[in-house]
Design a protein around this motif. Structure first.
Motif, PDB file in Angstrom:
ATOM      1  N   GLU A 100       0.821  -1.218   0.000  1.00 52.55           N
ATOM      2  CA  GLU A 100       0.000   0.000   0.000  1.00 52.55           C
ATOM      3  C   GLU A 100       0.850   1.261   0.000  1.00 52.55           C
ATOM      4  O   GLU A 100       0.328   2.367   0.106  1.00 52.55           O
ATOM      5  N   GLY A 101       2.170   1.105  -0.110  1.00 59.56           N
ATOM      6  CA  GLY A 101       3.068   2.252  -0.193  1.00 59.56           C
ATOM      7  C   GLY A 101       3.528   2.791   1.146  1.00 59.56           C
ATOM      8  O   GLY A 101       4.194   3.823   1.195  1.00 59.56           O
ATOM      9  N   ARG A 102       3.181   2.131   2.239  1.00 60.25           N
ATOM     10  CA  ARG A 102       3.647   2.576   3.553  1.00 60.25           C
ATOM     11  C   ARG A 102       5.111   2.181   3.724  1.00 60.25           C
ATOM     12  O   ARG A 102       5.529   1.117   3.279  1.00 60.25           O
ATOM     13  N   VAL A 103       5.875   3.066   4.377  1.00 59.19           N
ATOM     14  CA  VAL A 103       7.305   2.849   4.564  1.00 59.19           C
ATOM     15  C   VAL A 103       7.559   2.510   6.031  1.00 59.19           C
ATOM     16  O   VAL A 103       7.079   3.210   6.927  1.00 59.19           O
ATOM     17  N   PHE A 104       8.314   1.438   6.264  1.00 54.91           N
ATOM     18  CA  PHE A 104       8.617   0.981   7.619  1.00 54.91           C
ATOM     19  C   PHE A 104      10.125   0.887   7.815  1.00 54.91           C
ATOM     20  O   PHE A 104      10.870   0.582   6.885  1.00 54.91           O
ATOM     21  N   ARG A 105      10.543   1.145   9.077  1.00 54.73           N
ATOM     22  CA  ARG A 105      11.938   0.919   9.462  1.00 54.73           C
ATOM     23  C   ARG A 105      11.909  -0.238  10.455  1.00 54.73           C
ATOM     24  O   ARG A 105      11.087  -0.280  11.359  1.00 54.73           O
ATOM     25  N   HIS A 106      12.862  -1.159  10.293  1.00 53.56           N
ATOM     26  CA  HIS A 106      12.952  -2.340  11.147  1.00 53.56           C
ATOM     27  C   HIS A 106      14.329  -2.329  11.822  1.00 53.56           C
ATOM     28  O   HIS A 106      15.297  -2.822  11.273  1.00 53.56           O
ATOM     29  N   ASP A 107      14.417  -1.731  12.994  1.00 50.18           N
ATOM     30  CA  ASP A 107      15.672  -1.703  13.761  1.00 50.18           C
ATOM     31  C   ASP A 107      15.386  -2.218  15.160  1.00 50.18           C
ATOM     32  O   ASP A 107      15.330  -1.452  16.126  1.00 50.18           O
ATOM     33  N   GLY A 108      15.156  -3.507  15.294  1.00 50.15           N
ATOM     34  CA  GLY A 108      14.804  -4.074  16.582  1.00 50.15           C
ATOM     35  C   GLY A 108      13.306  -4.011  16.828  1.00 50.15           C
ATOM     36  O   GLY A 108      12.737  -4.850  17.488  1.00 50.15           O
ATOM     37  N   ARG A 109      12.677  -2.998  16.345  1.00 49.77           N
ATOM     38  CA  ARG A 109      11.221  -2.876  16.380  1.00 49.77           C
ATOM     39  C   ARG A 109      10.786  -2.272  15.031  1.00 49.77           C
ATOM     40  O   ARG A 109      11.570  -1.619  14.361  1.00 49.77           O
ATOM     41  N   THR A 110       9.555  -2.486  14.686  1.00 48.81           N
ATOM     42  CA  THR A 110       9.036  -1.976  13.418  1.00 48.81           C
ATOM     43  C   THR A 110       8.338  -0.653  13.670  1.00 48.81           C
ATOM     44  O   THR A 110       7.489  -0.535  14.555  1.00 48.81           O
ATOM     45  N   GLU A 111       8.724   0.333  12.871  1.00 46.97           N
ATOM     46  CA  GLU A 111       8.158   1.672  13.018  1.00 46.97           C
ATOM     47  C   GLU A 111       7.728   2.172  11.636  1.00 46.97           C
ATOM     48  O   GLU A 111       8.481   2.093  10.676  1.00 46.97           O
ATOM     49  N   GLN A 112       6.495   2.670  11.535  1.00 47.82           N
ATOM     50  CA  GLN A 112       6.016   3.217  10.263  1.00 47.82           C
ATOM     51  C   GLN A 112       6.537   4.629  10.124  1.00 47.82           C
ATOM     52  O   GLN A 112       6.336   5.468  10.982  1.00 47.82           O
ATOM     53  N   LEU A 113       7.254   4.875   9.009  1.00 51.05           N
ATOM     54  CA  LEU A 113       7.818   6.205   8.755  1.00 51.05           C
ATOM     55  C   LEU A 113       6.892   7.045   7.909  1.00 51.05           C
ATOM     56  O   LEU A 113       6.786   8.271   8.102  1.00 51.05           O
ATOM     57  N   LEU A 114       6.267   6.487   6.952  1.00 50.16           N
ATOM     58  CA  LEU A 114       5.331   7.204   6.051  1.00 50.16           C
ATOM     59  C   LEU A 114       4.093   6.338   5.821  1.00 50.16           C
ATOM     60  O   LEU A 114       4.113   5.190   5.747  1.00 50.16           O
TER      61      LEU A 114
END
Length: 114
Positions: A100-114
Protein backbone atom coordinates in the motif's frame (compact mmCIF):
# COMPACT_ATOMS: atom_id res chain seq x y z
CA UNK A 1 -4.36 -61.72 -32.66
CA UNK A 2 -0.66 -61.14 -32.02
CA UNK A 3 1.72 -58.68 -33.69
CA UNK A 4 2.71 -60.94 -36.57
CA UNK A 5 -0.96 -61.68 -37.35
CA UNK A 6 -1.70 -57.95 -37.37
CA UNK A 7 1.12 -57.16 -39.81
CA UNK A 8 0.28 -60.16 -42.01
CA UNK A 9 -3.32 -58.99 -42.24
CA UNK A 10 -2.18 -55.46 -43.14
CA UNK A 11 0.04 -56.77 -45.94
CA UNK A 12 -2.66 -59.14 -47.23
CA UNK A 13 -5.23 -56.34 -47.35
CA UNK A 14 -2.79 -53.97 -49.08
CA UNK A 15 -1.90 -56.64 -51.65
CA UNK A 16 -5.56 -57.33 -52.32
CA UNK A 17 -6.36 -53.61 -52.68
CA UNK A 18 -3.68 -53.11 -55.31
CA UNK A 19 -4.46 -56.35 -57.16
CA UNK A 20 -1.25 -58.21 -56.19
CA UNK A 21 -1.36 -61.93 -55.66
CA UNK A 22 1.00 -63.07 -52.87
CA UNK A 23 1.61 -66.47 -51.36
CA UNK A 24 1.25 -66.98 -47.61
CA UNK A 25 5.07 -67.12 -47.32
CA UNK A 26 5.45 -63.83 -49.21
CA UNK A 27 2.85 -62.16 -47.00
CA UNK A 28 4.60 -63.50 -43.88
CA UNK A 29 8.01 -62.32 -45.10
CA UNK A 30 6.78 -58.82 -46.04
CA UNK A 31 4.82 -58.57 -42.78
CA UNK A 32 8.00 -59.42 -40.82
CA UNK A 33 9.91 -56.72 -42.68
CA UNK A 34 7.16 -54.16 -42.13
CA UNK A 35 6.97 -55.05 -38.42
CA UNK A 36 10.76 -54.61 -38.08
CA UNK A 37 10.60 -51.29 -39.92
CA UNK A 38 7.83 -50.15 -37.61
CA UNK A 39 9.88 -51.05 -34.53
CA UNK A 40 12.81 -48.96 -35.81
CA UNK A 41 10.77 -45.99 -37.03
CA UNK A 42 11.70 -43.91 -34.00
CA UNK A 43 15.42 -44.35 -34.76
CA UNK A 44 15.00 -43.15 -38.33
CA UNK A 45 12.57 -40.30 -37.63
CA UNK A 46 13.11 -39.01 -34.10
CA UNK A 47 9.99 -37.82 -32.38
CA UNK A 48 10.64 -36.51 -28.89
CA UNK A 49 8.23 -37.64 -26.22
CA UNK A 50 5.54 -35.20 -25.10
CA UNK A 51 7.33 -34.86 -21.76
CA UNK A 52 10.23 -33.13 -23.57
CA UNK A 53 7.88 -30.44 -24.91
CA UNK A 54 6.23 -30.05 -21.54
CA UNK A 55 9.69 -29.70 -19.99
CA UNK A 56 10.58 -26.98 -22.52
CA UNK A 57 7.39 -25.07 -21.74
CA UNK A 58 8.01 -25.36 -18.01
CA UNK A 59 11.62 -24.15 -18.36
CA UNK A 60 10.40 -21.16 -20.43
CA UNK A 61 7.81 -20.02 -17.89
CA UNK A 62 10.20 -20.62 -14.98
CA UNK A 63 12.81 -18.44 -16.72
CA UNK A 64 10.22 -15.71 -17.31
CA UNK A 65 9.08 -15.92 -13.70
CA UNK A 66 12.68 -15.77 -12.44
CA UNK A 67 13.40 -12.78 -14.69
CA UNK A 68 10.31 -10.97 -13.40
CA UNK A 69 11.24 -11.79 -9.81
CA UNK A 70 14.77 -10.38 -10.32
CA UNK A 71 13.28 -7.25 -11.92
CA UNK A 72 10.84 -6.82 -9.05
CA UNK A 73 13.56 -7.36 -6.43
CA UNK A 74 15.79 -4.77 -8.12
CA UNK A 75 12.87 -2.31 -8.24
CA UNK A 76 12.02 -2.91 -4.57
CA UNK A 77 15.67 -2.58 -3.47
CA UNK A 78 16.01 0.63 -5.48
CA UNK A 79 12.83 2.04 -3.95
CA UNK A 80 13.96 1.20 -0.44
CA UNK A 81 17.38 2.81 -1.08
CA UNK A 82 15.67 5.94 -2.43
CA UNK A 83 13.46 6.12 0.67
CA UNK A 84 16.53 5.80 2.94
CA UNK A 85 18.17 8.74 1.18
CA UNK A 86 14.97 10.81 1.11
CA UNK A 87 14.36 10.26 4.83
CA UNK A 88 18.01 10.76 5.79
CA UNK A 89 18.36 7.25 7.16
CA UNK A 90 21.64 5.36 7.41
CA UNK A 91 22.41 3.15 4.42
CA UNK A 92 22.41 0.16 6.77
CA UNK A 93 18.85 0.91 8.01
CA UNK A 94 16.41 -1.85 7.26
CA UNK A 95 13.62 -0.10 5.33
CA UNK A 96 10.66 -1.79 3.63
CA UNK A 97 7.70 -0.60 1.58
CA UNK A 98 4.46 -2.57 1.74
CA UNK A 99 1.94 -3.13 -1.05
CA UNK A 100 0.00 0.00 0.00
CA UNK A 101 3.07 2.25 -0.19
CA UNK A 102 3.65 2.58 3.55
CA UNK A 103 7.31 2.85 4.56
CA UNK A 104 8.62 0.98 7.62
CA UNK A 105 11.94 0.92 9.46
CA UNK A 106 12.95 -2.34 11.15
CA UNK A 107 15.67 -1.70 13.76
CA UNK A 108 14.80 -4.07 16.58
CA UNK A 109 11.22 -2.88 16.38
CA UNK A 110 9.04 -1.98 13.42
CA UNK A 111 8.16 1.67 13.02
CA UNK A 112 6.02 3.22 10.26
CA UNK A 113 7.82 6.20 8.76
CA UNK A 114 5.33 7.20 6.05
Amino acid sequence: MDNSDYWSECVAIAAEECGATLTAEQIEHIAGSVEGAHENYGMAFYQPPASDRIGDIERDWRKKLDDLQREFDAYRNGSESAMRRALGERSSSNISIDSEGRVFRHDGRTEQLL
